[in-house]
Design a protein around this motif. Sequence first.
Motif, mmCIF file in Angstrom:
data_model
loop_
_atom_site.group_PDB
_atom_site.id
_atom_site.type_symbol
_atom_site.label_atom_id
_atom_site.label_comp_id
_atom_site.label_asym_id
_atom_site.label_seq_id
_atom_site.Cartn_x
_atom_site.Cartn_y
_atom_site.Cartn_z
ATOM 1 N N GLU A 133 0.831 -1.197 0.000
ATOM 2 C CA GLU A 133 0.000 0.000 0.000
ATOM 3 C C GLU A 133 0.870 1.253 0.000
ATOM 4 O OE1 GLU A 133 -3.197 -0.231 2.762
ATOM 5 O OE2 GLU A 133 -3.648 1.909 2.583
ATOM 6 N N LEU A 134 1.930 1.184 0.821
ATOM 7 C CA LEU A 134 2.854 2.324 0.848
ATOM 8 C C LEU A 134 3.482 2.518 -0.537
ATOM 9 C CD1 LEU A 134 4.152 4.460 2.660
ATOM 10 C CD2 LEU A 134 5.971 2.824 3.151
ATOM 11 N N ARG A 138 1.145 4.210 -2.750
ATOM 12 C CA ARG A 138 1.099 5.650 -2.475
ATOM 13 C C ARG A 138 2.343 6.333 -3.065
ATOM 14 N NH1 ARG A 138 -1.828 6.402 2.693
ATOM 15 N NH2 ARG A 138 -3.503 4.857 2.581
ATOM 16 N N MET A 139 3.485 5.638 -2.923
ATOM 17 C CA MET A 139 4.712 6.226 -3.461
ATOM 18 C C MET A 139 4.629 6.325 -4.981
ATOM 19 S SD MET A 139 7.419 4.270 -0.981
ATOM 20 C CE MET A 139 8.929 5.033 -1.533
ATOM 21 N N ARG A 140 4.034 5.303 -5.564
ATOM 22 C CA ARG A 140 3.845 5.321 -7.015
ATOM 23 C C ARG A 140 2.915 6.486 -7.376
ATOM 24 N NH1 ARG A 140 5.449 4.907 -11.852
ATOM 25 N NH2 ARG A 140 3.981 4.113 -13.399
ATOM 26 N N GLY A 141 1.871 6.642 -6.579
ATOM 27 C CA GLY A 141 0.922 7.718 -6.820
ATOM 28 C C GLY A 141 1.577 9.088 -6.722
ATOM 29 N N ALA A 142 2.546 9.201 -5.830
ATOM 30 C CA ALA A 142 3.231 10.477 -5.661
ATOM 31 C C ALA A 142 4.345 10.639 -6.686
ATOM 32 C CB ALA A 142 3.805 10.576 -4.248
ATOM 33 N N GLY A 143 4.550 9.608 -7.499
ATOM 34 C CA GLY A 143 5.574 9.711 -8.533
ATOM 35 C C GLY A 143 6.973 9.402 -8.038
ATOM 36 N N ASN A 144 7.089 8.719 -6.870
ATOM 37 C CA ASN A 144 8.412 8.508 -6.282
ATOM 38 C C ASN A 144 9.065 7.193 -6.672
ATOM 39 O OD1 ASN A 144 7.487 10.781 -5.068
ATOM 40 N ND2 ASN A 144 8.034 10.210 -3.003
ATOM 41 N N SER A 153 14.941 2.065 5.612
ATOM 42 C CA SER A 153 13.653 2.477 5.054
ATOM 43 C C SER A 153 12.489 1.814 5.779
ATOM 44 C CB SER A 153 13.605 2.083 3.583
ATOM 45 O OG SER A 153 13.673 0.675 3.482
ATOM 46 N N THR A 154 11.305 2.337 5.526
ATOM 47 C CA THR A 154 10.085 1.695 6.030
ATOM 48 C C THR A 154 10.018 0.262 5.528
ATOM 49 O OG1 THR A 154 9.047 3.846 5.831
ATOM 50 C CG2 THR A 154 7.602 1.981 6.195
ATOM 51 N N GLN A 155 10.395 0.077 4.271
ATOM 52 C CA GLN A 155 10.355 -1.270 3.700
ATOM 53 C C GLN A 155 11.302 -2.205 4.452
ATOM 54 O OE1 GLN A 155 10.163 1.468 1.885
ATOM 55 N NE2 GLN A 155 8.345 1.164 0.605
ATOM 56 N N VAL A 170 17.522 4.740 1.320
ATOM 57 C CA VAL A 170 16.226 5.109 1.885
ATOM 58 C C VAL A 170 15.382 5.705 0.767
ATOM 59 C CG1 VAL A 170 15.051 6.619 3.515
ATOM 60 C CG2 VAL A 170 17.172 5.488 4.177
ATOM 61 N N PRO A 171 14.224 5.095 0.512
ATOM 62 C CA PRO A 171 13.421 5.599 -0.607
ATOM 63 C C PRO A 171 12.797 6.956 -0.285
ATOM 64 C CG PRO A 171 12.237 3.889 0.565
ATOM 65 C CD PRO A 171 13.587 3.974 1.194
ATOM 66 N N GLY A 223 5.813 13.653 -0.124
ATOM 67 C CA GLY A 223 4.505 13.764 -0.760
ATOM 68 C C GLY A 223 3.683 12.498 -0.689
ATOM 69 N N VAL A 224 4.153 11.475 0.057
ATOM 70 C CA VAL A 224 3.403 10.227 0.141
ATOM 71 C C VAL A 224 2.479 10.292 1.349
ATOM 72 C CG1 VAL A 224 3.555 7.740 0.400
ATOM 73 C CG2 VAL A 224 5.252 8.952 -0.974
ATOM 74 N N VAL A 233 -2.112 3.693 6.336
ATOM 75 C CA VAL A 233 -1.027 2.720 6.228
ATOM 76 C C VAL A 233 -0.107 2.813 7.442
ATOM 77 C CG1 VAL A 233 0.680 4.064 4.912
ATOM 78 C CG2 VAL A 233 0.461 1.637 4.509
ATOM 79 N N TYR A 246 6.964 2.737 15.472
ATOM 80 C CA TYR A 246 7.153 3.303 14.134
ATOM 81 C C TYR A 246 6.518 4.687 14.058
ATOM 82 C CZ TYR A 246 6.256 4.014 9.147
ATOM 83 O OH TYR A 246 6.191 4.523 7.885
ATOM 84 N N ASN A 289 3.954 13.211 -13.323
ATOM 85 C CA ASN A 289 3.042 12.920 -12.225
ATOM 86 C C ASN A 289 3.432 13.788 -11.038
ATOM 87 O OD1 ASN A 289 1.314 11.866 -10.453
ATOM 88 N ND2 ASN A 289 2.039 9.743 -10.588
ATOM 89 N N LYS A 307 2.453 16.210 -7.852
ATOM 90 C CA LYS A 307 1.427 16.567 -6.876
ATOM 91 C C LYS A 307 1.958 17.695 -6.026
ATOM 92 C CE LYS A 307 -1.431 12.600 -5.739
ATOM 93 N NZ LYS A 307 -1.692 11.608 -4.698
#
Lengths: 481, 458
Positions: free
Chosen positions: A208-209, A212-218, A422-424, B329-330, B334-335, B340, B351, B445, B447
């Motif tokens: 899901e994260l 969202r990252m894809r949605g934000a273009g990251n 990272s979160t991942q 770190v990714p 903007g996320v 989540v 977290y 893309n 935002k």
Amino acid sequence: MSAHRHKRAPQRRHRTAPATLCAAALASALLAGCAGVTPDHGFAGVADSTRERIGATPRLAQDAAAAQELQEIVRAELAAPLTMDGAVRVALINNPGLQATYWNVGIAQAELAQASRLPNPALGFQRVSGQGEVEIERGLNVNLAAVLTAPLAARLEARRFDAVRREVGAAIERHALETRRAWIEAVAAQQSLDYARRVHAAAEASAELAARMRGAGNIAGLDLAREQAFQADAAAALARSGRQVTAAREKLTRLLGLWGQDTQYTLPERLPDLPDAPAELRDVERLALARRLDVQAAKADAEATAASLGLSRTTRFVNVLELGYAGKSERSAPSMRGYALSLELPLFDWGGARVARAEATYMQALQRVADTAVTARSEARESYLDYRSAYDLAAHYRDSVIPLRKRISHEVLLRYNGMLASTQALLADSREQAGAVNAYIDALRDFWSAQAALQAALGDRIDMPGAQPMPPAANRHEDHQ
Amino acid sequence: MTSRRNFITGAAMAGAAAVSKAAMGAVPEAPQQSSAATVPPPPPPNGRPYNPVVTPNGWSLPWRMKDNVKEFHLVAEPVVREIAPGMKANLWGYNGQSPGPTIEVVEGDRVRIFVTNRLPEITSIHWHGQLLPNGMDGVSGLTQPPIAPGKTFVYEFTARHAGTFMYHPHADEMAQIGMGMMGFWVTHPKDPRQHAVDRDFVFLLNAYDIEPGAYTPNVNTMLDFNIWTINSRAFPGTDALAVRKDDRVRIRIGNLSMTNHPFHIHGHRMEVAGTDGGWIAPAARWPEVTVDIGVGQMRALEFTADAPGDWPFHCHKSHHTMNAMGHDVPNLIGVDHRGVARKINDLVPGYMVMGDKGVSMGGMRMPLPENTLPMMDGQGPFGGIEMGGMFTTIKVREGLARGDYRDPGWYAHPQGTVAREWTGPAPEPVRAAAAPAAPDEPVANVKRGDGHTMHDGH
């Protein structure tokens, strides 16, 4: 045994032969106490020994009232989350297959009672007339051999009764072991399902994260697809885990003999904790030889064949001995009375073959005892070592793997805090931690399973490992070997 | 880590024990310095006079005069350097510190330097930029045998030209420079009035790769360093450069890291007054506010501190003004984390969402791995400076005493000279008219921030 015909038996009176009376009285004396059918169908003894050996009491549903009472006990047991011992208690009173087995004891007891009774004497009467003569033959016949051998037969039946009780006891123990294992599997499967859920939740959050990252273009679509593929795999694993839970629980339900509403019973959320220390059993082989039912059965079998060898020796001729009262009266002649005796002459058959067979059977039984003992010793050693190594493995997970995983998770979180991870990475670690916990559950499951198997192999309870270094049973039975 | 430390210590002790007392009797004392504080140098006790330099977070090496020769004694050895409060590193250095002490001599001085090796491996010293006999150049294997552990070598030459120099090993450089073996060298002009300035600072730029939670730099790292330092100190561990208003200030910088550093001054224009090769004629000096210092280069920068205040002076590579941050770190900018975050928090207690609005922690302090500096933890009078690494301040003040290098504290701004919040109506921003996109142009893309202010779930 055949009836005897006596021509012109006296009409006025006859008397039972003193020899017959004598034998009958002797047999009755010998059989006193052995005979009879008890109200519990002989099951109380089985129940007592089982209580001592596996800590649960099987009960016979001998009538509707008893069945009702047992049903209430079962319902009470199912009201709270079912413990491992509780599951055994339920299974021993509720499984219909097991109840069917229990009746074997009643059948054997009835047969013993039957064998303990003297055969009924046979009364023969024959009247023949012609040419003004009437010939009456009377005879009271008792199967003398049966009378003479009745004590021995009763002893044989008593042994068979014992054997059946042992067999039923063994069936109960097998069922108890299977129930324990099924309970362990069911609880472990349920616990594993929880962890599959956690892994899936982590994968889901990660995907899901990523979305969202894809949605934000990251991130690129490739990375998103990879995360989603991982989630899809985790969902498959979750479904597989759910099937496992169903299978394990249904197996337990079958062993518990439950149906309908009663299948809604609950199980504890977790397997019992690993004991602080494993049981230290110094002489598992002796314990096994003293306590195991199969060893006892083999010994009893050898004793029985020894007895039957003795029987064969003593009755090699006797079984053809027939004794009867003979009386004869003719109207034209004074009455006569006496007895008839026939004795087989051992010219051709000295009974040697039967004795040889009995001897061979006895020797075979002795070797079976030895074989059973060797197997029991080996199984005792194996299951004890298995139990100890299962303990060590579970303790390794509890004391090393899990604390290390926690340490790693803590450190990864610290690195996340410092934006060094990272979160991942956090989620990946959470999945790995879940995997380690799952492996611990497996190890714990194997330990409890090994403990149940060890109990079965030793024929004894291992309560509170560590607290009771040597079960008292070991001392009680040490002079058996 | 522990075993490696023990190994180093053990080997160093073996090396120390191997130095014979007779040999040590003939060499000058090797003074030690373990503090990371700036030690303002005393005027030279003997020899030719000069205006001493100041080594921020460092010190200058005393010498003894013998037969009109300046004798120094450097001891190469493992040291523990505080990179900044909260982080220590197992480094290799000289006389108790990394970088080693600054060596100051005067043009024409005859110099004899004893070098004792207390490292577990061979070493040598190269006198970077000096014109000297080939056999004194300190390249192990080429111009001299390596200095074995426990051995003492002596270098002797004449410091021929005034200027800015360095010293570092020319044996196993990747490991030894990577572990912090380096030092500054200043050759003062014969005439102390020549190029005289009021304050003369020297420092070396270096970089380390120290895994968060670890203590020893990875000597196999080639480019991915995570600790960027001035004299092996990272902001906020770097001392401020205290300067009296209107002082003529010189900052000499040597670069012994593996990348260039564009050093940038605020509030002043500086000029490059000297290079590796020597002094630049005043007419040829370049006025700059950012001077790029290449790998292995030295630059002497000068400016007149005519603007009172606390002025940043830092490398302009933004990741060099940060302490350790993960390379992989990714980007979460903007996320939207709503929903989540709670899921993740269920799985990972503790977290917190970070990075969705940028990397600034906004003053939030969170537990970190041991021996790890926060990325950007410098604090100023108005809040977080959000800097680390190759960052320091030049504090220009009226009326500082000559030779007083103590931190004067935060600048007291005259009234009306600090940017402030505007509370009146905001003027309408002037925007250009939007140009229509070309028909086949891919639409990025993009935002804009939707202005959500709270991290959900916390």
